[in-house]
Design a protein around this motif. Structure first.
Motif, PDB file in Angstrom:
ATOM      1  N   ALA A  29      44.980  42.705  34.551  1.00 29.66           N
ATOM      2  CA  ALA A  29      43.757  43.646  33.891  1.00 29.66           C
ATOM      3  C   ALA A  29      42.390  42.902  34.539  1.00 29.66           C
ATOM      4  CB  ALA A  29      43.598  43.424  32.329  1.00 29.66           C
ATOM      5  N   ARG A  30      42.511  41.622  34.564  1.00 24.87           N
ATOM      6  CA  ARG A  30      41.014  40.693  35.081  1.00 24.87           C
ATOM      7  C   ARG A  30      41.332  40.650  36.768  1.00 24.87           C
ATOM      8  NH1 ARG A  30      36.526  39.247  34.701  1.00 24.87           N
ATOM      9  NH2 ARG A  30      36.166  37.145  35.725  1.00 24.87           N
ATOM     10  N   VAL A  31      42.163  41.109  37.500  1.00 26.03           N
ATOM     11  CA  VAL A  31      42.450  41.112  39.014  1.00 26.03           C
ATOM     12  C   VAL A  31      41.820  42.833  38.940  1.00 26.03           C
ATOM     13  CG1 VAL A  31      43.563  41.762  41.237  1.00 26.03           C
ATOM     14  CG2 VAL A  31      43.956  39.709  39.558  1.00 26.03           C
ATOM     15  N   ARG A  32      41.940  43.653  38.525  1.00 25.64           N
ATOM     16  CA  ARG A  32      41.158  44.658  38.031  1.00 25.64           C
ATOM     17  C   ARG A  32      40.136  44.685  38.070  1.00 25.64           C
ATOM     18  NH1 ARG A  32      46.671  46.727  35.802  1.00 25.64           N
ATOM     19  NH2 ARG A  32      45.037  45.994  34.354  1.00 25.64           N
ATOM     20  N   LEU A  34      38.124  42.407  38.202  1.00 27.10           N
ATOM     21  CA  LEU A  34      37.227  41.533  39.341  1.00 27.10           C
ATOM     22  C   LEU A  34      37.341  42.936  40.400  1.00 27.10           C
ATOM     23  CD1 LEU A  34      38.702  38.354  39.314  1.00 27.10           C
ATOM     24  CD2 LEU A  34      36.335  38.631  38.971  1.00 27.10           C
ATOM     25  N   GLN A  35      37.858  42.993  41.485  1.00 24.71           N
ATOM     26  CA  GLN A  35      38.236  44.765  42.207  1.00 24.71           C
ATOM     27  C   GLN A  35      36.896  45.407  41.678  1.00 24.71           C
ATOM     28  OE1 GLN A  35      42.484  45.526  41.553  1.00 24.71           O
ATOM     29  NE2 GLN A  35      42.675  44.043  44.035  1.00 24.71           N
ATOM     30  N   SER A  36      36.920  46.017  40.693  1.00 23.02           N
ATOM     31  CA  SER A  36      36.155  47.055  40.238  1.00 23.02           C
ATOM     32  C   SER A  36      34.556  46.301  40.446  1.00 23.02           C
ATOM     33  CB  SER A  36      36.711  47.613  38.816  1.00 23.02           C
ATOM     34  OG  SER A  36      35.539  48.540  38.595  1.00 23.02           O
ATOM     35  N   GLN A  37      34.147  45.347  39.888  1.00 19.03           N
ATOM     36  CA  GLN A  37      33.185  44.608  40.269  1.00 19.03           C
ATOM     37  C   GLN A  37      32.833  44.291  41.676  1.00 19.03           C
ATOM     38  OE1 GLN A  37      33.033  40.810  38.446  1.00 19.03           O
ATOM     39  NE2 GLN A  37      33.119  41.579  35.613  1.00 19.03           N
ATOM     40  N   GLU A  38      33.935  44.155  42.451  1.00 18.67           N
ATOM     41  CA  GLU A  38      33.670  43.772  43.759  1.00 18.67           C
ATOM     42  C   GLU A  38      32.944  45.088  44.918  1.00 18.67           C
ATOM     43  OE1 GLU A  38      35.941  41.442  47.856  1.00 18.67           O
ATOM     44  OE2 GLU A  38      36.765  42.825  46.054  1.00 18.67           O
TER      45      GLU A  38
END
Length: 114
Positions: A29-32, A34-38
């Motif tokens: 969930a954290r990776v998703r 961070l990817q969204s923020q990126e």
């Protein structure tokens, strides 16, 4: 004793697996996130670059318009100066013509008296 120990061991292993699975889900969930923020940051950077490009074009356009305005103002001032000189020349000619007309009137009166 063995059965109890086996059940306790199995329970500990199950709890550890559940905890590990929970941590994996949290990490995913954290990776998703961070990817969204990126992606959002990339989108903003792209938008900012486009806005900077547009601002640069507007500055160039403004500079061009400022130069055109100055040129037109100089042209207008030149024309006004020329018009003023022409007006002065016309006024001088009008004074000369008036003086000539008065001289002609005087001569006509003088001729009509004789």
């Amino acid at each position: 004793q063995y059965a109890l120990s086996h059940r306790a061991h199995k329970r500990i292993v199950t709890e550890a697996e559940e905890k590990a699975q929970s941590l994996v889900h949290q990490a995913e969930a954290r990776v998703r996130q961070l990817q969204s923020q990126e992606e959002e940051i990339k989108h903003r950077m792209s938008r900012n670059a486009a806005m900077e490009h547009e601002m640069h074009e507007w500055r160039e356009r403004r500079t061009s318009l400022d130069m055109e305005l100055k040129s037109r103002q100089q042209d207008l001032e030149s024309r006004e100066s020329g018009a003023h000189a022409t007006e002065e020349a016309l006024e001088k000619k009008a004074r000369e013509l008036k003086a000539l007309m008065q001289e002609l009137d005087c001569r006509e009166r003088a001729m009509s008296k004789t």
